[in-house]
Scaffold this active site. Sequence first.
Site, PDB file in Angstrom:
ATOM      1  N   CYS A 120      -0.109   7.533  -1.930  1.00 13.27           N
ATOM      2  CA  CYS A 120       0.422   6.254  -1.478  1.00 13.27           C
ATOM      3  C   CYS A 120       1.604   5.887  -2.356  1.00 13.27           C
ATOM      4  O   CYS A 120       1.839   6.507  -3.387  1.00 13.27           O
ATOM      5  CB  CYS A 120      -0.659   5.173  -1.558  1.00 13.27           C
ATOM      6  SG  CYS A 120      -0.203   3.699  -0.588  1.00 13.27           S
ATOM      7  N   CYS A 130       3.254  -0.325   0.377  1.00 19.87           N
ATOM      8  CA  CYS A 130       2.885   1.088   0.504  1.00 19.87           C
ATOM      9  C   CYS A 130       3.984   1.936   1.142  1.00 19.87           C
ATOM     10  O   CYS A 130       3.772   3.107   1.441  1.00 19.87           O
ATOM     11  CB  CYS A 130       1.590   1.219   1.301  1.00 19.87           C
ATOM     12  SG  CYS A 130       0.232   0.293   0.551  1.00 19.87           S
ATOM     13  N   LYS A 195      -8.518   1.993   7.554  1.00 24.73           N
ATOM     14  CA  LYS A 195      -8.424   1.193   6.334  1.00 24.73           C
ATOM     15  C   LYS A 195      -8.048  -0.221   6.725  1.00 24.73           C
ATOM     16  O   LYS A 195      -6.993  -0.459   7.320  1.00 24.73           O
ATOM     17  CB  LYS A 195      -7.371   1.800   5.407  1.00 24.73           C
ATOM     18  CG  LYS A 195      -7.173   1.017   4.121  1.00 24.73           C
ATOM     19  CD  LYS A 195      -6.214   1.740   3.204  1.00 24.73           C
ATOM     20  CE  LYS A 195      -5.965   0.935   1.941  1.00 24.73           C
ATOM     21  NZ  LYS A 195      -5.017   1.597   1.043  1.00 24.73           N
ATOM     22  N   LYS A 248     -12.871   2.448   5.173  1.00 23.73           N
ATOM     23  CA  LYS A 248     -12.731   1.670   3.943  1.00 23.73           C
ATOM     24  C   LYS A 248     -12.435   0.223   4.278  1.00 23.73           C
ATOM     25  O   LYS A 248     -11.573  -0.010   5.119  1.00 23.73           O
ATOM     26  CB  LYS A 248     -11.573   2.279   3.147  1.00 23.73           C
ATOM     27  CG  LYS A 248     -11.203   1.542   1.895  1.00 23.73           C
ATOM     28  CD  LYS A 248      -9.942   2.118   1.341  1.00 23.73           C
ATOM     29  CE  LYS A 248      -9.562   1.303   0.128  1.00 23.73           C
ATOM     30  NZ  LYS A 248      -8.234   1.529  -0.308  1.00 23.73           N
TER      31      LYS A 248
HETATM   32  C1  PBG Z   1      -3.558   2.227  -2.189  1.00 21.10           C
HETATM   33  C2  PBG Z   1      -5.015   1.970  -2.271  1.00 21.10           C
HETATM   34  C3  PBG Z   1      -5.721   0.759  -2.393  1.00 21.10           C
HETATM   35  C4  PBG Z   1      -7.072   1.087  -2.550  1.00 21.10           C
HETATM   36  C5  PBG Z   1      -7.147   2.475  -2.517  1.00 21.10           C
HETATM   37  N1  PBG Z   1      -5.863   2.999  -2.319  1.00 21.10           N
HETATM   38  C6  PBG Z   1      -5.247  -0.632  -2.476  1.00 21.10           C
HETATM   39  C7  PBG Z   1      -4.652  -1.314  -1.328  1.00 21.10           C
HETATM   40  O1  PBG Z   1      -4.567  -0.800  -0.215  1.00 21.10           O
HETATM   41  O2  PBG Z   1      -4.213  -2.433  -1.573  1.00 21.10           O
HETATM   42  C8  PBG Z   1      -8.187   0.116  -2.755  1.00 21.10           C
HETATM   43  C9  PBG Z   1      -9.384   0.646  -3.464  1.00 21.10           C
HETATM   44  C10 PBG Z   1     -10.322  -0.357  -4.007  1.00 21.10           C
HETATM   45  O3  PBG Z   1     -10.227  -1.576  -3.773  1.00 21.10           O
HETATM   46  O4  PBG Z   1     -11.238   0.074  -4.723  1.00 21.10           O
HETATM   47  N2  PBG Z   1      -2.943   1.861  -1.012  1.00 21.10           N
END
Ligand code: PBG
Length: 325
Positions: A120, A130, A195, A248
Amino acid sequence: MSDITNRPRRLRRSETLRSLVREARLAREDFILPLFVCAGSGVRREVSSMPGVFNLSVDEAMREASNAFELGLRAVILFGLPEAKDEIASGAYAEDGIVQQAARAVKRSVPEMLVIADTCLCEYTSHGHCGVVRRGEVLNDESLELIARTAVSQAQAGADIVAPSAMMDGQVGAIREALDNEGFDQIAIMSYAVKYASAFYGPFREAADSAPSFGDRRAYQMDAANAREAMREAELDYTEGADILMVKPATAYLDILKMVRDRFDLPMAAYHVSGEYAMIKAAAERGWIDERRVMLETLTCIKRAGADMIITYYAQEAVRAINQS
Ligand code: PBG
């Protein structure tokens, strides 16, 4: 005589019986440990909203990985805190980038540890989004090129799996093509296919210093209210060549996990995210819940819903609990 023939309680009479008929089980191979890697040496800085989770310099990350391996864990996922950030996320695809350094170090010291690299840009962009930003918008196609470049440089550094999490359309296909062109056809893609734009990521953004400086991520991450759209996201990543699909966060989204599991035959990952971890920790600190039991129950239910593997900050504690039982 009673007229009850069916008595489910017969199989609950002892732990031995319960264990015989148990449907979902946690194993140490299920867990993926997240590591936050930062510059310097000898750095081990606890994240205030995530007790037990640290920002680690490369040497410390290496040590953490080999301790985790000793304990029985077999996979880590790496996140980076670069020294400098810019508009084009240079640190994400630099040959000596922080994740690249950590991947090399872990592979050198614990070759059998699977290294997954989170792919990312948000930890590396000055604005914390991102992708590439122009006029306040996160541009999709311009971002793909940088994301693909990041994946290739992670593979060059020794990552076994790349895990795109930016939620840009077409990112899995772009990464697959770039990896194949560079001779990395054996490197797998674990896609953060589904996500959500979730408030449960709060503590992570402190851990990874990746909070967006303006706006939020709702123009690219999914709306929590949508399930059908999740099927569409999973289908696209499946078609683009994802090897593993992820949902997620985990606990508030077990219905989604189950739907993806029923619909696709790829291995499934669930990310038990930072806020889910922090809530258990906080309640346990107050003595309001039994941490060990809540942790095991939560992780077991994530497996029951259909996950084959779980990314969790509880990885070490869970394995310790399993080793003891
Ligand atoms: C990167 C990313 C994030 C998480 C994993 N990869 C943060 C986001 O999307 O803001 C979150 C993981 C967590 O909260 O444990 N994009």
